[in-house]
Design an enzyme around this catalytic site. Sequence first.
Site, PDB file in Angstrom:
ATOM      1  N   HIS A 179       0.439  -1.391  -0.073  1.00 46.38           N
ATOM      2  CA  HIS A 179       0.314  -0.173  -0.273  1.00 46.38           C
ATOM      3  C   HIS A 179       1.046   0.751  -0.282  1.00 46.38           C
ATOM      4  O   HIS A 179       1.675   1.544   0.539  1.00 46.38           O
ATOM      5  CB  HIS A 179      -0.954  -0.128   1.170  1.00 46.38           C
ATOM      6  N   HIS A 225      12.012  -1.914 -11.963  1.00 51.24           N
ATOM      7  CA  HIS A 225      11.922  -3.331 -11.741  1.00 51.24           C
ATOM      8  C   HIS A 225      12.348  -3.814 -10.267  1.00 51.24           C
ATOM      9  O   HIS A 225      12.924  -3.942  -9.489  1.00 51.24           O
ATOM     10  CB  HIS A 225      12.837  -3.712 -12.602  1.00 51.24           C
TER      11      HIS A 225
END
Length: 219
Positions: free
Chosen positions: A144, A153
């Site tokens: 979150h 990446h």
Amino acid sequence: MSTRLLVWGGGGHGRVVADVVRAAGERLAGYADADATRLGLPAEPGGGRVIASEAELEAALRSNAVLPGDADAVVPAVGDNARRLACLRAAGSRAAAALVHPSAVVSPSATLGPGTVVCPRAVVNAAAVVGGAVIVNTAAVVEHDCVLGDGVHVSPGAVLAGEVRVGEGGWIGAGAVVINRIRVGRAAIVGAGAVVIRDVPEGATVVGNPARVVRTRVL
């Protein structure tokens, strides 16, 4: 209605992206690759072929011509972060919307930028903000309120706890863990299996548990 997508990059990551294209219900137009000698050759066993060189694709993008394979959009699929981000910028408005594998979980309150690919069993949780041309690789977790810059990446099995920020072009290695509220700087590299408990400067490479800086590049 499905979209016909051209995968920009015929290497290993390109093949992974092609699988996500098909799993997401889109159509694969083929691949564009930097190696013009691969034209007409399969990029994957029994699958799509290289239908254009990178130079041909870039020329079509610059002139706003029809894309190779009559593709509707382009998915940047080069493994190198800086190069993939350059592909996104070259594609501009013709970059594909984010692709999400059906086995992945993406919160409805999360946002994903163009050219981003969320791979099988990955999780992007509530209020996360993910930039363009980002790879959220197999079984990675973006918790979150994380914020990921363009060209990041997050490698297979890596975990970003809540409110982590990763700067443009950052690379989180396979199986690494970044604890909550950490800042990973632009173009920094977190080694595979590292446990990051302190902020990582831009351009730095960190490894180990707890992670320590082993080198720093001047950006």
